[in-house]
Each structure stands twice: as structure tokens, then as C-alpha cells.
Design an enzyme around this catalytic site. Structure first.
Site, PDB file in Angstrom:
ATOM      1  N   GLY A   1      44.114  48.300  36.559  1.00  0.00           N
ATOM      2  CA  GLY A   1      43.859  46.200  35.679  1.00  0.00           C
ATOM      3  C   GLY A   1      43.962  47.158  34.665  1.00  0.00           C
ATOM      4  O   GLY A   1      43.751  48.114  34.036  1.00  0.00           O
ATOM      5  N   PRO A   2      44.025  45.725  33.841  1.00  0.00           N
ATOM      6  CA  PRO A   2      43.974  45.928  32.551  1.00  0.00           C
ATOM      7  C   PRO A   2      42.305  46.534  31.852  1.00  0.00           C
ATOM      8  O   PRO A   2      41.569  46.348  32.829  1.00  0.00           O
ATOM      9  CB  PRO A   2      43.871  44.436  31.996  1.00  0.00           C
ATOM     10  CG  PRO A   2      43.322  44.141  33.546  1.00  0.00           C
ATOM     11  CD  PRO A   2      43.509  44.085  34.572  1.00  0.00           C
TER      12      PRO A   2
ATOM     13  N   VAL B   1      37.829  45.992  32.322  1.00  0.00           N
ATOM     14  CA  VAL B   1      37.212  44.936  33.513  1.00  0.00           C
ATOM     15  C   VAL B   1      36.198  45.939  34.546  1.00  0.00           C
ATOM     16  O   VAL B   1      36.098  45.416  35.586  1.00  0.00           O
ATOM     17  CB  VAL B   1      38.803  44.646  34.382  1.00  0.00           C
ATOM     18  CG1 VAL B   1      39.524  43.478  33.779  1.00  0.00           C
ATOM     19  CG2 VAL B   1      39.303  45.878  35.046  1.00  0.00           C
ATOM     20  N   GLY B   2      35.864  47.625  34.017  1.00  0.00           N
ATOM     21  CA  GLY B   2      35.532  47.990  34.982  1.00  0.00           C
ATOM     22  C   GLY B   2      36.217  49.315  35.953  1.00  0.00           C
ATOM     23  O   GLY B   2      35.341  49.825  36.487  1.00  0.00           O
ATOM     24  N   LYS B   3      37.198  49.523  34.892  1.00  0.00           N
ATOM     25  CA  LYS B   3      37.151  50.137  36.794  1.00  0.00           C
ATOM     26  C   LYS B   3      36.668  51.862  36.677  1.00  0.00           C
ATOM     27  O   LYS B   3      35.828  52.521  37.465  1.00  0.00           O
ATOM     28  CB  LYS B   3      38.491  51.040  36.134  1.00  0.00           C
ATOM     29  CG  LYS B   3      39.821  49.510  36.299  1.00  0.00           C
ATOM     30  CD  LYS B   3      41.401  49.967  35.897  1.00  0.00           C
ATOM     31  CE  LYS B   3      41.280  50.442  34.796  1.00  0.00           C
ATOM     32  NZ  LYS B   3      41.203  49.525  33.381  1.00  0.00           N
ATOM     33  N   THR B   4      36.134  52.494  35.256  1.00  0.00           N
ATOM     34  CA  THR B   4      35.236  53.549  35.404  1.00  0.00           C
ATOM     35  C   THR B   4      33.969  53.174  35.983  1.00  0.00           C
ATOM     36  O   THR B   4      33.213  54.276  36.917  1.00  0.00           O
ATOM     37  CB  THR B   4      35.308  53.970  33.678  1.00  0.00           C
ATOM     38  OG1 THR B   4      36.732  53.724  33.287  1.00  0.00           O
ATOM     39  CG2 THR B   4      34.453  55.791  34.149  1.00  0.00           C
TER      40      THR B   4
ATOM     41  N   SER C   1      58.823  32.478  35.912  1.00  0.00           N
ATOM     42  CA  SER C   1      58.097  31.024  36.648  1.00  0.00           C
ATOM     43  C   SER C   1      58.364  29.761  35.924  1.00  0.00           C
ATOM     44  O   SER C   1      57.657  28.939  36.410  1.00  0.00           O
ATOM     45  CB  SER C   1      56.399  31.579  36.797  1.00  0.00           C
ATOM     46  OG  SER C   1      55.997  31.903  35.365  1.00  0.00           O
TER      47      SER C   1
ATOM     48  N   LYS D   1      46.833  31.753  36.502  1.00  0.00           N
ATOM     49  CA  LYS D   1      47.279  30.409  35.913  1.00  0.00           C
ATOM     50  C   LYS D   1      46.350  28.839  36.116  1.00  0.00           C
ATOM     51  O   LYS D   1      46.527  27.677  35.327  1.00  0.00           O
ATOM     52  CB  LYS D   1      48.475  29.877  36.398  1.00  0.00           C
ATOM     53  CG  LYS D   1      49.725  31.168  35.979  1.00  0.00           C
ATOM     54  CD  LYS D   1      51.372  30.848  37.035  1.00  0.00           C
ATOM     55  CE  LYS D   1      51.926  32.133  36.275  1.00  0.00           C
ATOM     56  NZ  LYS D   1      53.399  31.788  36.866  1.00  0.00           N
TER      57      LYS D   1
END
Length: 821
Positions: A371-372, A375-378, A694, A737
Site C-alpha cells: 500500500g502507499p 496507511v499503517g502497514k508497520t 479508463s 473514483k
């Protein structure tokens, strides 16, 4: 054999007792023993019927019949559990003991067969007949006697329980039957085998059967003796070493030479003995310790070996953390620390549930959070460890470009150390921590090797149970470790490494999620961090939305936390200066606290316009809308694309233009007009690169609007890939979107029909307020996107082709109180 037991029955106390050739005698059942002829044996009698039988025998002829019981638990009166062949025995000495039992000394006389059991009022009696035995010494019997005596000599010599004079007594017996009975009585045989020998009447057969039993016993004794000798040698060696060391300590203490080196070696030896190493590691540690003991402290390798042993002793080899067994507690922990992230939490709870059912059979999963930034991965990895009840350790792989960082250096190098995997396991202190490998997509490689290749063994459940670190040089078990890796993108990760991981995507937070995270986590955290616990402040929802929209542009919440922290710091200053401070932060105060907004966000156009179509875009920081503009001017049929468009988007524009040209007559456009005009397609914000397929239907609508001079609706946004035939293909990022379009004030969105399944990921409140139209062809798009359908102008084309029937698109109307897809 007890001291009271005699081999030969010539004692004077039995000579006056007459033998009987048959008749009726009292019976004494025997438990776990069989009496043989000519053997004198003490018996301890405590059961009532047996005591009554002895009293009857003593009152008359002092003779009884002894019969073995089949089962020790059987009642003495149960004749079904008594063998039918027993011994006629004479009673000698009788002693009554204080505990109520009676000790009798009996001598076996001869074999008898029970013909009938007689139940008396107090004792058990039986009618019997004597069994005659042929004692003829043939050559075969003589040979069998010699073989039995030879085997018996070996058994007596090896046995630790049989007396040495047992063989001497056997040597002095000339009768073959007596010899067989004597040896059978002294061997440690169970009741069934003793009874077999008692019931074997033929002497030659009895000697043969006894020889078989002797061979079996001899095999057991030889094996037992061999094992005992091995154990004794080990004990003697260890005791010898212990005594020598103790003597050495005593001598050194007497001489006042308490050697620190010896003390250090002894301490290491004790630690190694108590460490509980696996066999290979134990052997390696002892080998290195022996080398260390023989080496002078000044030797260069002394410190190398000592450091190596310290590493072996400091690593966890068996210590584990107890996993959480409550799914409710684990779910509460995850919800307390993180908002949303439903799929990730479900995966962790599934792991705990399977662990509860399958135990150690389940292999630890290897997850990859993608994820960017922000975002709270760690922090999610830390929460997973807390939910599981395990230790949490983290290793950052960003910038690592040396294979030795993973596997360690060999001890031949000066200053060698284990790899960072082993170092981190030492810090964990258990063999089952949650081990986070952070930024795995930022691994490097150069002439020193490829760290990603070294990680293949670490992250393979089939291999990591014997992970080989170059420094340790012994296998280390990583199979119980729960590895979690993090990455911002999957593209830089090598395919074999990616194949070993279970990908868990963490998309950027939407505005509603950021709002909840700010309320539940960020604001309380910043209030406490800035010393405002006794002077709390609150934020209006509109204030938080304005901070999210105008002061941050990110997928995570790091900048949002910084902005909230900045407001708290300014309030804290006012509190410290004893000035009035706002207790409620309103939107109008943000300019004073944070300055001018650095960002903007897309808004719906104010008027319906020609050539301006509203598209929906996805970025790593969330979704938004964008206006695609098309201008038609007199020219020579050229097409210009501006706005820093990527190759894929340029091809989408060409496909949209080709569709418009192929449908020109149906749309009321003169085909030759394309040769007389230049078409300029522009996507605003030219400094921002744009790409992807798109925007296909948005480009097509913009071009058709410019060519037909028909207005496009400003409250309609669309996304979808277009083909030359006008088909609308599915796209990605629909959730972001739609949220961007909702924020911009759009009321109707057009999506590909195959993307209807993605509507489940969109928040319910957003779906209720948007009208979602799913389409499969451009003919379904045009009536919705335009204020007036351009297909109605075409009618009959110049070539006589009629316009195809327009299918009705699927429309999702917002219904209050009902979820619509």
C-alpha cells in the site's frame, strides 16, 4: 529366589509327610507363581479360603494341592480361572504374622491333574490323580540336558538377580525331569510359560521347551548387559571428569590460584549443558568449547570462538510465546488500534482460528502488506503481534544491498557477525515472534550479491526450518516465525520472492475513513502529546473535512496528524501564555492556524458545456474528477493531444476519435468534416503526468460533444475503457473514483457493467446518494452524458444505414433506507 527357598527337597520336616496316589485334598490357588516338584518355596497366604485349606491340611495329613490362577485379579473360588494341572505339596513350617497373613514353607512333590472341583463351606477342595513321568535318560535326553546346562550357566553368569549357587545346584541333579523343573523354577518366567513347562509331561519335550526359553532369556540378558555397560562407561567418564575438575579446583584454591579462565570455561560448559540445543548444535558447541579450552587466551582465535559460543547461547532455541486463544480478544485488539482494514483483520483472525484447531500442524503464513506510504502497514504488524500475544520485531530492508546482511559473514573474516535475521531473532528472545521485514521492495543488489535471493530461503515454509546462516554454520529453525513484509509497490519485487508471499493490499484511506481515524486516534494522541489533557479541545466535522481536502493530499494520515498536531501546538502556546484559546476548532479558524490551503480538489463544472466531459481519476492519494476538453477548429484533419498524457492514454484518445469517425453518420456528423478541421484534446493540470485506459469513454464523449455542438451534463462523471466498436471495458480503482466524484458534487456516474461487483467496496452512504449507471456500449453512455441524445439527430445516414436500436442501460437509483448496487 529368597533365602528360604531351597533347591533340593531333603529337609527333615518334609520326610515324615506321606504322599498320596490320588483322592481328595484341599486346594490353595497361587497368584503370579507356579510350584514345581522337589522345590521348597515359602508362600504367604492371606485369602480366607486358602487359610481354611491350610488349617484343614494341618489338621490331617499336612498335604495340599497348589494350582496357579490364570488372572491375578480373579477370585480364589472361581475354578474357571484355575489351571487343571498343579502340584501336590507338603506343608512344613507354618508362621502366623501380625498383619493376619500366614507364611508356610511347602515342598512340591509331584504333578497332579484335577478331575473335579469340590466346593466346601470354607475351603476349596478337589479330586485329583497323579501324573506319572518317564525319567528314562536316552541319548537325546542326555544331549538336551547338556545344552540346557550350558545355556543355564550363561544365564546365571549374566543375570543380576539369580544367585551363583543356582548353577551349582543344577550341576548336581542327575534326573532330567528334576533338572528341567529346577531350572524352570529359578528362571524369571511369567506364569503362562511356567505353566507350559509344568504341563509338559514328556521330559525330552520339556527340556526342548526349556532350552527355547533359556535362549530367549539369554538374548535379553546380553542386550541388557550391553546397554548397562554403555551407560556405565558414560557415567564413569562423566564422574571421572567431574572428580578431576573438582580436584583441580581444590588444588588451585589451596595454591591461591583461582584461575578466571578455568572458571569461565566451566561456566560456559554449564550453560551449554543447560541450553537444550538440538543435537547438531550441541555437538558443534561442545566441539568449539573443547577447542577454546585447549587454546591460550592470547591466541587471535580465542575471542572469535568465545563470541561464537555467546551467540549460540543467546539465541532462542525452544522458548515460545503462548498464542492468544480468544478470537474475541484478538478482534478487540485489532479494532482498538486500527480503523477499517476489514480484509486484513479477517485474515489474522482466520490464522488464529486455524491455529486453535490445527495446532502446530499449521505453517505460519508469510504476508505481504502492499500500500502507499502512511496507511499503517508497520503499525498494523505491531497490532498483529499484540493480537496474537507474540513478540514483535522489525527489520528494515530499505537500502540493503549485500547478501551477507541476510546470511551473515563466515567466521574466517575479522569482525564477522551473524546476518540481520539471526540478530533480530536474538532480540526477539522467542522462536515464534511476528517478524516484520519492512520496505522489501527497496532491496538493492551489487557485486556483493542479491539480498532478495537470500530471502528466498527465509520466506519459504518448506525451507526455513533449516535456515543456514554463514556465521552460525548450524541450521536454525524459522518455521514458527510469522513473517510480515511491507512494500509500496510490487513491481520491484523479484517474481520468485513474490510467489512465496500472500499479498494483502492496503488501499489508501478514503475521506470518511480519515475522518474516523482522526476522531478515534489522531486527535486524542495529539492532545496528550502536546500537554492538552487538562485543556481539551474539539474539532468540528467540517473542520476535519476541510483539513483533509485542502491541507493534505495523501493516501495515509501522516500529514493529517501533522496538521492536527500543528493546531494543538498553537493552542498549547496560548494555554502556556495564559491567553484565551479556542476550545472548539471551527473551519474559519484554519487560515489563522495553518495558513493558506496548499491544495485544492476537483469540483463539478458550474454549467453544462460543449466539449467538456467530466472523467474520474485514481491516484495513490485517492480519487478525484478531471475535466477533459476538446476544441474543433478549421484545419487539415490533424489531432493534437496535450496535458502530459502517457502512451496508453494517447492510444485511448485515438480509439475514441476512431469510434467517433466510424459512427459519424449516426451522430449527425458529416464524414468529410474530419478532413477540414483540427481536433485538439487537452487534459488540464499539464504538469501532472497522466496515463491509463479508463478515460476512453470520457474522451469519446468530449470529442463527440465538440463535433456535434451538444452540451455534456456537468453533474455526470464517467469512467471506462473504449474499443473501436464502442464497447465499454472494466477498469480499476472504482472505489476511490466514486468517492472523489461524490466529494466534487457529482450526482450521476457511469461505470462499465463488469465493475458492478466492485460497488460492494464503496461505503453505503455514498452509494445511496449517487445514481450509478452500468453500461456495456457507448450507445448507452451518450443518452445519459449529453443533455440531448446525439444519436437522435442521425436518423438515416447518407449510405442508407439505419441507426441500431439503443439498449436501455442498467441504472442504480438512490433509494433512501435501501442499499442499491
Amino acid at each position: 529366589m529368597t533365602d528360604d527357598e531351597r533347591f533340593l527337597g531333603d529337609d527333615a520336616m518334609f520326610q515324615t509327610i506321606a504322599s498320596h496316589d490320588g483322592g481328595e485334598l484341599p486346594v490353595v490357588p497361587l497368584i503370579n507363581t507356579v510350584l514345581f516338584p522337589n522345590m521348597v518355596t515359602p508362600l504367604f497366604v492371606s485369602r480366607d479360603r486358602s487359610l481354611a485349606a491350610i488349617e484343614e491340611a494341618l489338621a490331617s495329613h499336612r498335604t495340599i494341592i497348589t494350582v496357579a490362577q490364570r488372572s491375578a485379579e480373579a477370585d480364589e473360588s472361581d475354578t474357571e480361572q484355575l489351571y487343571s494341572v498343579g502340584i501336590e505339596a507338603a506343608i512344613g513350617r507354618v508362621l502366623k504374622l501380625p498383619d493376619g497373613t500366614t507364611s508356610i514353607l511347602v515342598q512340591g512333590r509331584r504333578r497332579v491333574r484335577i478331575n473335579e472341583w469340590l466346593r466346601g463351606e470354607q475351603s476349596l477342595r478337589a479330586r485329583y490323580e497323579t501324573i506319572e513321568v518317564d525319567e528314562e535318560r536316552t541319548l537325546a535326553v542326555e544331549a538336551m540336558m547338556r545344552g540346557v546346562l550350558s545355556a543355564y550357566e550363561k544365564v546365571v553368569r549374566l543375570s543380576r538377580t539369580m544367585p551363583d549357587d543356582a548353577y551349582v545346584a543344577a550341576m548336581n541333579v542327575d534326573e532330567p525331569g528334576w533338572l528341567a523343573d529346577l531350572i524352570a523354577a529359578t528362571l524369571p518366567l511369567d506364569v503362562p510359560r511356567r505353566q507350559t513347562l509344568l504341563e509338559t509331561i514328556d521330559v525330552e519335550e520339556r527340556l526342548h521347551q526349556l532350552n527355547v526359553f533359556l535362549s530367549q532369556e539369554l538374548d535379553v540378558l546380553e542386550l541388557e548387559n550391553r546397554i548397562q555397560n554403555q551407560v556405565q562407561r558414560e557415567v564413569d567418564r562423566s564422574q571421572r571428569d567431574f572428580f578431576l575438575r573438582e580436584q583441580l579446583k581444590a588444588i588451585q584454591m589451596e595454591l591461591g590460584q583461582d584461575d578466571p579462565l578455568t572458571r569461565e570455561i566451566n561456566e560456559l560448559r554449564e550453560r551449554i549443558a543447560l541450553a537444550g540445543f538440538p543435537p547438531k548444535v550441541q555437538a558443534k558447541a561442545e566441539e568449539e568449547l573443547n577447542r577454546l579450552e585447549m587454546m591460550p587466551p592470547a591466541a587471535p582465535e580465542y575471542s572469535v570462538i568465545r563470541t561464537y559460543l555467546d551467540w549460540l547461547l543467546d539465541l532462542p532455541w525452544h522458548t515460545t510465546s503462548d498464542d492468544t486463544t480468544s478470537l474475541t480478544e484478538a478482534a478487540t485488539t485489532l479494532d482498538r488500534n486500527h480503523y477499517g482494514l476489514k480484509k486484513v483483520k479477517e485474515r489474522i483472525l482466520e490464522f488464529i482460528a486455524v491455529r486453535m484447531l490445527a495446532g502446530d500442524k499449521q505453517k505460519a503464513p508469510i504476508l505481504c502488506f502492499v500500500g502507499p506510504p502512511g496507511v499503517g502497514k508497520t503499525s498494523l504488524g505491531r497490532s498483529v503481534a499484540e493480537a496474537l500475544g507474540r513478540e514483535f520485531v522489525r527489520l528494515s530492508l530499505g537500502g540493503v544491498h549485500d547478501e551477507a546482511e541476510i546470511r551473515g559473514h563466515r567466521r574466517t573474516y575479522i569482525g564477522a557477525l551473524p546476518g540481520r535475521i539471526i540478530q533480530t531473532m536474538k532480540d526477539a528472545g522467542t522462536i515464534n515472534p511476528v517478524f516484520m521485514l519492512d520496505e522489501i521492495d527497496k532491496l538493492g543488489n551489487d557485486f556483493r550479491g542479491d539480498p532478495a535471493a537470500a530471502l528466498l530461503e527465509v520466506l519459504d515454509p518448506e525451507q526455513n526450518s533449516t535456515f543456514a546462516d554463514h556465521y552460525l554454520d548450524v541450521p536454525y529453525d524459522l518455521s514458527k516465525v510469522m513473517f510480515i513484509t511491507t512494500a509500496n509497490m510490487l513491481d520491484p519485487i523479484a517474481e520468485p520472492l513474490l510467489d512465496r508471499m500472500e499479498i494483502v493490499e492496503l488501499p489508501g484511506y478514503i475521506e470518511e475513513e480519515k475522518l474516523q481515524i482522526a476522531r478515534q486516534f489522531l486527535i486524542p494522541k495529539q492532545i496528550e502529546a502536546n500537554g492538552l489533557s487538562e485543556h481539551p479541545i474539539s474539532f468540528d466535522e467540517a473542520t476535519l473535512r476541510q483539513i483533509i481536502r485542502l491541507y493534505t493530499w495523501e493516501a495515509g494520515v501522516r500529514n493529517l496528524e501533522r496538521e492536527i498536531g500543528a493546531i494543538c501546538r498553537k493552542v498549547a502556546r496560548k494555554v502556556a501564555e495564559n491567553k484565551r484559546y479556542p476550545r472548539r476548532i471551527r473551519p474559519s479558524m484554519l487560515d489563522g492556524f495553518l495558513g493558506n490551503p496548499p491544495y485544492t480538489y476537483g469540483l463539478a463544472e458550474e454549467h453544462d458545456e460543449v466539449g467538456v466531459a467530466t472523467g474520474m481519476v485514481w491516484t495513490m492519494n485517492g480519487g478525484d474528477i478531471i475535466a477533459i476538453e476538446t476544441a474543433v477548429v478549421d484545419g487539415k484533419g490533424t489531432t493534437t493531444l496535450t496535458g502530459q498524457l502517457g502512451d496508453v492514454m494517447q492510444e485511448s484518445a485515438q480509439a475514441a476519435l476512431s469510434y467517433a469517425r466510424s459512427s459519424a453518420r449516426r451522430l449527425g456528423i458529416e464524414p468529410k468534416r474530419f478532413e477540414k478541421v483540427d481536433i485538439h484534446i487537452h487534459v488540464p493540470e499539464g504538469g501532472v503526468p497522466k496515463d491509463g485506459p479508463s478515460a476512453g469513454i470520457t474522451l469519446a464523449c468530449s470529442v463527440i460533444s465538440a463535433l456535434t455542438h451538444r452540451r455534456l451534463r456537468r453533474d455526470v462523471a464517467m469512467t471506462g475503457e473504449i474499443t473501436l466498436r464502442g464497447r465499454v471495458l472494466p477498469i480499476g480503482g472504482l472505489r476511490e473514483k466514486m468517492l472523489g466524484a461524490y466529494r466534487a458534487g457529482i450526482t450521476t456516474i457511469i461505470i462499465p457493467a463488469k465493475n458492478k461487483r466492485d460497488l460492494e467496496d464503496v461505503p453505503t452512504n455514498v452509494r445511496r446518494k449517487l445514481k450509478v449507471v452500468s453500461v456495456e456500449h457507448m450507445d448507452e453512455v451518450l443518452p445519459i452524458a449529453f443533455t440531448s441524445n446525439p444519436l437522435q439527430r442521425g436518423g438515416m445516414g447518407g449510405n442508407g444505414d439505419s441507426a441500431p436500436a439503443i439498449s436501455v442501460p442498467t441504472v442504480t437509483q438512490p433509494v433512501v433506507g435501501q442499499e442499491e448496487l
